[in-house]
Every structure is written in structure tokens, then in C-alpha cells.
Design a protein around this motif. Structure first.
Motif, PDB file in Angstrom:
ATOM      1  N   ASN A   8       0.813  -1.215   0.000  1.00  0.00           N
ATOM      2  CA  ASN A   8       0.000   0.000   0.000  1.00  0.00           C
ATOM      3  C   ASN A   8       0.846   1.264   0.000  1.00  0.00           C
ATOM      4  OD1 ASN A   8      -2.342  -1.440  -0.068  1.00  0.00           O
ATOM      5  ND2 ASN A   8      -2.728  -1.363   2.126  1.00  0.00           N
ATOM      6  N   ILE A   9       1.978   1.244   0.723  1.00  0.00           N
ATOM      7  CA  ILE A   9       2.865   2.419   0.697  1.00  0.00           C
ATOM      8  C   ILE A   9       3.343   2.651  -0.729  1.00  0.00           C
ATOM      9  CG2 ILE A   9       5.090   3.350   1.455  1.00  0.00           C
ATOM     10  CD1 ILE A   9       4.684   1.873   4.105  1.00  0.00           C
ATOM     11  N   ARG A  10       3.764   1.574  -1.371  1.00  0.00           N
ATOM     12  CA  ARG A  10       4.252   1.703  -2.745  1.00  0.00           C
ATOM     13  C   ARG A  10       3.144   2.181  -3.690  1.00  0.00           C
ATOM     14  NH1 ARG A  10       6.322  -2.847  -3.044  1.00  0.00           N
ATOM     15  NH2 ARG A  10       4.615  -4.024  -3.985  1.00  0.00           N
ATOM     16  N   ALA A  11       1.951   1.570  -3.586  1.00  0.00           N
ATOM     17  CA  ALA A  11       0.846   1.932  -4.480  1.00  0.00           C
ATOM     18  C   ALA A  11       0.403   3.375  -4.274  1.00  0.00           C
ATOM     19  CB  ALA A  11      -0.325   0.971  -4.258  1.00  0.00           C
ATOM     20  N   MET A  12       0.311   3.798  -3.006  1.00  0.00           N
ATOM     21  CA  MET A  12      -0.166   5.162  -2.738  1.00  0.00           C
ATOM     22  C   MET A  12       0.886   6.199  -3.119  1.00  0.00           C
ATOM     23  SD  MET A  12      -2.242   4.559   0.834  1.00  0.00           S
ATOM     24  CE  MET A  12      -3.508   3.265   0.933  1.00  0.00           C
ATOM     25  N   ARG A  13       2.155   5.839  -2.967  1.00  0.00           N
ATOM     26  CA  ARG A  13       3.224   6.754  -3.396  1.00  0.00           C
ATOM     27  C   ARG A  13       3.140   6.949  -4.913  1.00  0.00           C
ATOM     28  NH1 ARG A  13       7.787   5.606  -5.827  1.00  0.00           N
ATOM     29  NH2 ARG A  13       7.905   3.423  -5.178  1.00  0.00           N
ATOM     30  N   LYS A  14       2.974   5.844  -5.640  1.00  0.00           N
ATOM     31  CA  LYS A  14       2.897   5.939  -7.095  1.00  0.00           C
ATOM     32  C   LYS A  14       1.638   6.674  -7.536  1.00  0.00           C
ATOM     33  CE  LYS A  14       5.739   1.927  -8.245  1.00  0.00           C
ATOM     34  NZ  LYS A  14       5.796   0.601  -8.920  1.00  0.00           N
ATOM     35  N   GLN A  15       0.553   6.494  -6.767  1.00  0.00           N
ATOM     36  CA  GLN A  15      -0.676   7.206  -7.090  1.00  0.00           C
ATOM     37  C   GLN A  15      -0.465   8.713  -7.037  1.00  0.00           C
ATOM     38  OE1 GLN A  15      -3.498   5.975  -8.215  1.00  0.00           O
ATOM     39  NE2 GLN A  15      -4.395   8.005  -8.357  1.00  0.00           N
ATOM     40  N   LYS A  16       0.394   9.158  -6.138  1.00  0.00           N
ATOM     41  CA  LYS A  16       0.713  10.588  -6.039  1.00  0.00           C
ATOM     42  C   LYS A  16       1.848  10.983  -6.975  1.00  0.00           C
ATOM     43  CE  LYS A  16      -0.854  12.048  -1.469  1.00  0.00           C
ATOM     44  NZ  LYS A  16      -1.531  13.250  -1.954  1.00  0.00           N
ATOM     45  N   ARG A  17       2.324   9.986  -7.768  1.00  0.00           N
ATOM     46  CA  ARG A  17       3.407  10.217  -8.723  1.00  0.00           C
ATOM     47  C   ARG A  17       4.669  10.751  -8.027  1.00  0.00           C
ATOM     48  NH1 ARG A  17      -1.309  11.252 -11.594  1.00  0.00           N
ATOM     49  NH2 ARG A  17      -1.446  10.199 -13.606  1.00  0.00           N
ATOM     50  N   MET A  18       5.007  10.113  -6.923  1.00  0.00           N
ATOM     51  CA  MET A  18       6.193  10.494  -6.144  1.00  0.00           C
ATOM     52  C   MET A  18       7.256   9.414  -6.237  1.00  0.00           C
ATOM     53  SD  MET A  18       4.448  11.934  -2.639  1.00  0.00           S
ATOM     54  CE  MET A  18       5.995  12.590  -1.998  1.00  0.00           C
ATOM     55  N   THR A  19       8.519   9.823  -6.149  1.00  0.00           N
ATOM     56  CA  THR A  19       9.617   8.872  -6.059  1.00  0.00           C
ATOM     57  C   THR A  19       9.822   8.510  -4.589  1.00  0.00           C
ATOM     58  OG1 THR A  19      11.284  10.601  -5.788  1.00  0.00           O
ATOM     59  CG2 THR A  19      10.731   9.945  -8.061  1.00  0.00           C
ATOM     60  N   GLN A  20      10.600   7.461  -4.345  1.00  0.00           N
ATOM     61  CA  GLN A  20      10.922   7.097  -2.967  1.00  0.00           C
ATOM     62  C   GLN A  20      11.673   8.239  -2.283  1.00  0.00           C
ATOM     63  OE1 GLN A  20      13.056   3.358  -3.315  1.00  0.00           O
ATOM     64  NE2 GLN A  20      11.164   2.172  -3.113  1.00  0.00           N
ATOM     65  N   GLU A  21      12.528   8.922  -3.042  1.00  0.00           N
ATOM     66  CA  GLU A  21      13.291  10.047  -2.481  1.00  0.00           C
ATOM     67  C   GLU A  21      12.359  11.167  -2.030  1.00  0.00           C
ATOM     68  OE1 GLU A  21      13.881   8.517  -5.281  1.00  0.00           O
ATOM     69  OE2 GLU A  21      15.946   7.751  -5.196  1.00  0.00           O
ATOM     70  N   GLN A  22      11.344  11.460  -2.836  1.00  0.00           N
ATOM     71  CA  GLN A  22      10.416  12.540  -2.495  1.00  0.00           C
ATOM     72  C   GLN A  22       9.596  12.197  -1.256  1.00  0.00           C
ATOM     73  OE1 GLN A  22       8.542  12.664  -6.363  1.00  0.00           O
ATOM     74  NE2 GLN A  22       9.543  14.605  -6.901  1.00  0.00           N
ATOM     75  N   LEU A 142      -6.981   1.423  -2.833  1.00  0.00           N
ATOM     76  CA  LEU A 142      -7.155   0.026  -2.416  1.00  0.00           C
ATOM     77  C   LEU A 142      -6.921  -0.940  -3.574  1.00  0.00           C
ATOM     78  CD1 LEU A 142     -10.482   0.532  -0.407  1.00  0.00           C
ATOM     79  CD2 LEU A 142      -8.201   0.227   0.578  1.00  0.00           C
ATOM     80  N   ALA A 143      -6.492  -0.397  -4.721  1.00  0.00           N
ATOM     81  CA  ALA A 143      -6.432  -1.199  -5.946  1.00  0.00           C
ATOM     82  C   ALA A 143      -5.471  -2.377  -5.856  1.00  0.00           C
ATOM     83  CB  ALA A 143      -6.054  -0.317  -7.134  1.00  0.00           C
ATOM     84  N   SER A 144      -4.521  -2.338  -4.919  1.00  0.00           N
ATOM     85  CA  SER A 144      -3.584  -3.459  -4.782  1.00  0.00           C
ATOM     86  C   SER A 144      -4.294  -4.741  -4.369  1.00  0.00           C
ATOM     87  CB  SER A 144      -2.489  -3.119  -3.769  1.00  0.00           C
ATOM     88  OG  SER A 144      -3.048  -2.838  -2.500  1.00  0.00           O
ATOM     89  N   GLN A 145      -5.509  -4.620  -3.821  1.00  0.00           N
ATOM     90  CA  GLN A 145      -6.294  -5.807  -3.426  1.00  0.00           C
ATOM     91  C   GLN A 145      -6.945  -6.484  -4.633  1.00  0.00           C
ATOM     92  OE1 GLN A 145      -9.344  -4.801  -0.624  1.00  0.00           O
ATOM     93  NE2 GLN A 145      -8.015  -3.523   0.626  1.00  0.00           N
ATOM     94  N   ASN A 146      -7.099  -5.746  -5.715  1.00  0.00           N
ATOM     95  CA  ASN A 146      -7.920  -6.221  -6.830  1.00  0.00           C
ATOM     96  C   ASN A 146      -7.274  -7.405  -7.552  1.00  0.00           C
ATOM     97  OD1 ASN A 146      -9.980  -6.170  -8.842  1.00  0.00           O
ATOM     98  ND2 ASN A 146      -8.523  -5.178 -10.208  1.00  0.00           N
ATOM     99  N   SER A 147      -8.085  -8.407  -7.847  1.00  0.00           N
ATOM    100  CA  SER A 147      -7.607  -9.567  -8.606  1.00  0.00           C
ATOM    101  C   SER A 147      -8.416  -9.774  -9.886  1.00  0.00           C
ATOM    102  CB  SER A 147      -7.711 -10.839  -7.743  1.00  0.00           C
ATOM    103  OG  SER A 147      -9.052 -11.061  -7.322  1.00  0.00           O
ATOM    104  N   ASP A 148      -9.346  -8.864 -10.154  1.00  0.00           N
ATOM    105  CA  ASP A 148     -10.185  -8.966 -11.353  1.00  0.00           C
ATOM    106  C   ASP A 148      -9.565  -8.121 -12.468  1.00  0.00           C
ATOM    107  OD1 ASP A 148     -12.072  -8.985 -13.320  1.00  0.00           O
ATOM    108  OD2 ASP A 148     -13.725  -8.231 -12.091  1.00  0.00           O
ATOM    109  N   PRO A 149      -9.075  -8.733 -13.561  1.00  0.00           N
ATOM    110  CA  PRO A 149      -8.426  -7.964 -14.628  1.00  0.00           C
ATOM    111  C   PRO A 149      -9.352  -6.974 -15.321  1.00  0.00           C
ATOM    112  CG  PRO A 149      -8.813 -10.233 -15.323  1.00  0.00           C
ATOM    113  CD  PRO A 149      -9.107 -10.176 -13.854  1.00  0.00           C
TER     114      PRO A 149
END
Length: 360
Positions: A8-22, A142-149
Motif C-alpha cells: 500500500n505504501i508503494r501503491a499510494m506513493r505511485k498514485q501521487k506520482r512520487m519517487t521514494q526520495e520525495q 485500495l487497488a492493490s487488493q484487486n484480482s479482477d483484470p
């Protein structure tokens, strides 16, 4: 109980279009710390979890990915789906109740968003549409939970674009679709939005042309697939009707005096299949006429191969568009591939007869 904090940390960071550094800079930690959290090598302190939840505008539960296993969730999802299909007004109240019980369930939140979206659009209710947008944003987290393509982030973005369009905020709708137009997924909607609501026809036409070509390719793939389904079942009449519909569609989109192009190759393939269905129902002369027609289109294409669509009745500018065909490089090769796939001696003999007539 399940936790999916790292994902979720990774997904939400990417959702905000942020790098790990940011993200590390926002939280006052090292980039290495963020890397370890997202890799599941370590867990952030509670104070940082609370801070991240606030930063991502989600609950701590949502960030942690906290979910209690309960078979009743599936029952609720089915019930909400039934409400959506029947357009039952009780659906919205039941959705809100379901989200109180399962606030971090992707399935329930995304389906509730769809309920608000459909009801809001049909009733022209801005309040419902804004609620749909809130829930779509929540579902993205919450999209990381999704398993329906068929129900992923692109579908959620499409829902958001539809909501903004229904609200009359066409530029916002357009921006979302353009940013998520992978493989031309939203081209027809972008083109329609530009042409109908924003009155920008020149900008709309390339998207509409792309959508037209994609839709045509999808249609013909579907026709070919269905024909072979019917052939496998021995349902020759259904196969023939499907092919005749495809041929009529071709007549509607192809200029009568158009230059040779990829549409001639498709014609050759359709008539080859039609010939087989006619053979199987005892219409030998009709089958012979169809295979001759197929050969006529094949000769036309192979004499001057053009994988564009210059003869389209609609869509100026299609000359630069290219198509591919796994059946064969030439139209004649495609016909022979179809004949081989069918495995009919009678059709093969008819084809050989047609080739002999051509050489005379």
C-alpha cells in the motif's frame, strides 16, 4: 486478518506520482528506509504510519491494508451487484452500510462508486456524482487488493472521467482519459468529448479515426472467432449468417471505387469461409461463386499490397494507418491458411479448381 502495508505504501506513493526520495523527504527519513518499507524488510514506526495515512488522505486501516476475513463480504458484493443491475433505489443506502462494515474492501468500495456513478449520471445529480468521485479515489488507494483484470485502475480512471463528463467538467474528463489512454482504450470517448462538447473537430478526428480502426479490427476478430465456434458445433447456418453480416458491414465502410487496401484482404478471408459453409449445406454453385469472389479480392490486394485503410468510406487520413494479419502476408496465403485450418477436402479441391481457372 491480512496486512499489506508495504504494497500500500508503494501503491499510494505511485498514485501521487512520487519517487521514494520525495516521500522520504516529506517524512524526514532516508530513501533507504522507504525502500525497506516497500520491500517488506522493515516496518515504519507507528507515528510515521499515522503521518503517512494523513499525507495519503486515507485511514490508518486502509494504509495497513487491514482486512478481517468474512465470507459475508461476498454475499454483500452480490447483493450490491444485483442492486446495480436492477437500478434499485435501495442500493445506495446498502452501499453506505456495506462500506461502514468493510471500509477497506476494494470490491465493496469500487462497486459502491459504480452505484453512485450510474445513479448520479441517470438522475443528473451532482451530489451523487461527487460522492462517486470520492469513492473512486478511495478505490484507487485500495487497488492493490484487486484480482479482477476487468476491474483495475484503468477502469476506475474511466469511471472518474465519466463522472466529470456527467458533471459538465469536460476538460477534467478529457485530461484523465488522455493520461490513461493505453492502447487507445479511451480514444472514442476522447474524440466524442472533443467533437460533441468542446467543439474541437480537428483535434477530435485523429482519436475518432483510431477508435474506428480499432473497433473494426475488434469486430472482425470477433466475427472470425464466432465463425470457428459455430463450425466446431456444426452450426453452418449461424456461421453463414455471421459471415454475411460481416460482409454487409464491409460494404458499408468501404468505398465502392476505393483503391486496393487491407479491407480487400479481409474480404478474401470472409468469402473463403462463406464458401465452406455453403459447401457444407449443399450449395455447391454458391460456394464456387464465393471462392471466386475471394480470389478476386485476393488478386486485387496482392497485386498492390497496402496494409492501410485508404478505401474507408469514413475517416480521412487512414492512409497512414497500418494493420497486421497472422493468417498470412499475402491474401492468397491467408486464404490457404483458412483452408488448412478448416481441413475440408471439398474446400481444398474447390480452391485448387479456382487456381487452375485463373491460370487458363
Amino acid at each position: 486478518m491480512e496486512l499489506s502495508l508495504s504494497e500500500n505504501i508503494r501503491a499510494m506513493r505511485k498514485q501521487k506520482r512520487m519517487t521514494q526520495e520525495q516521500l522520504a523527504e516529506v517524512l524526514g527519513v532516508t530513501t533507504g528506509a522507504v525502500y525497506k518499507w516497500e520491500s517488506g524488510l522493515s516496518v515504519p514506526e507507528l507515528s510515521l504510519i499515522v503521518e503517512m495515512a494523513g499525507f495519503f488522505d486515507v485511514s490508518v486501516d486502509a494504509l495497513l491494508g487491514y482486512r478481517m476475513k468474512d465470507d459475508r463480504e461476498e454475499t454483500i458484493l452480490k447483493k450490491l451487484g444485483d442492486r446495480l443491475r436492477s437500478r434499485s433505489p435501495e442500493g445506495l443506502a446498502e452501499a453506505e452500510k456495506a462500506m461502514k462494515k468493510y471500509p477497506n474492501s476494494y470490491g465493496i468500495v469500487s462497486l459502491s462508486a459504480e452505484l453512485y456513478l450510474i445513479y448520479g449520471a441517470e438522475a443528473h445529480d451532482g451530489k451523487m456524482l461527487h460522492r462517486a468521485l470520492e469513492l473512486l479515489e478511495q478505490a484507487l488507494c485500495l487497488a492493490s487488493q484487486n484480482s479482477d483484470p476487468e476491474s483495475g485502475e484503468l477502469a476506475l480512471c474511466g469511471g472518474m472521467a465519466f463522472a466529470y463528463e456527467a458533471l459538465g467538467e469536460y476538460e477534467k474528463s478529457l485530461d484523465i482519459m488522455k493520461k490513461n489512454n493505453a492502447c487507445g482504450l479511451f480514444s472514442e470517448h476522447i474524440g466524442a468529448n472533443l467533437a460533441v462538447f468542446l467543439r474541437r473537430p480537428e483535434e477530435a478526428e485523429p482519436y475518432l479515426l483510431s477508435a474506428l480502426l480499432k473497433s473494426g479490427a475488434s469486430l472482425f476478430n470477433t466475427i472470425f472467432g464466432y465463425v470457428f465456434v459455430y463450425l466446431a458445433r456444426g452450426e453452418m447456418r449461424s456461421a453463414r449468417e455471421m459471415l454475411q453480416w460481416g460482409i454487409e458491414f464491409m460494404r458499408g465502410i468501404k468505398k465502392e471505387a476505393g483503391a486496393p487496401d487491407f479491407l480487400d484482404k479481409i474480404y478474401a478471408e470472409l468469402y473463403t469461409l462463406l464458401s465452406y459453409t455453403q459447401l457444407e449445406t449443399g450449395e455447391t454453385e454458391a460456394a464456387r461463386a464465393s471462392i471466386a469472389r475471394a480470389r478476386e479480392f485476393a488478386l486485387r490486394f496482392d497485386a498492390s499490397p497496402d496494409y492501410g485503410f485508404s478505401s474507408l468510406r469514413f475517416g480521412a487520413g487512414a492512409e497512414g494507418s497500418g494493420a497486421g494479419d497472422i493468417l498470412g502476408q499475402t491474401a492468397a496465403e491467408s486464404m490457404e491458411t483458412i483452408i488448412r485450418l478448416i481441413g475440408s477436402e471439398a474446400l481444398s479441391a474447390l480452391w485448387k479448381e479456382e487456381r487452375k481457372n485463373e491460370k487458363k
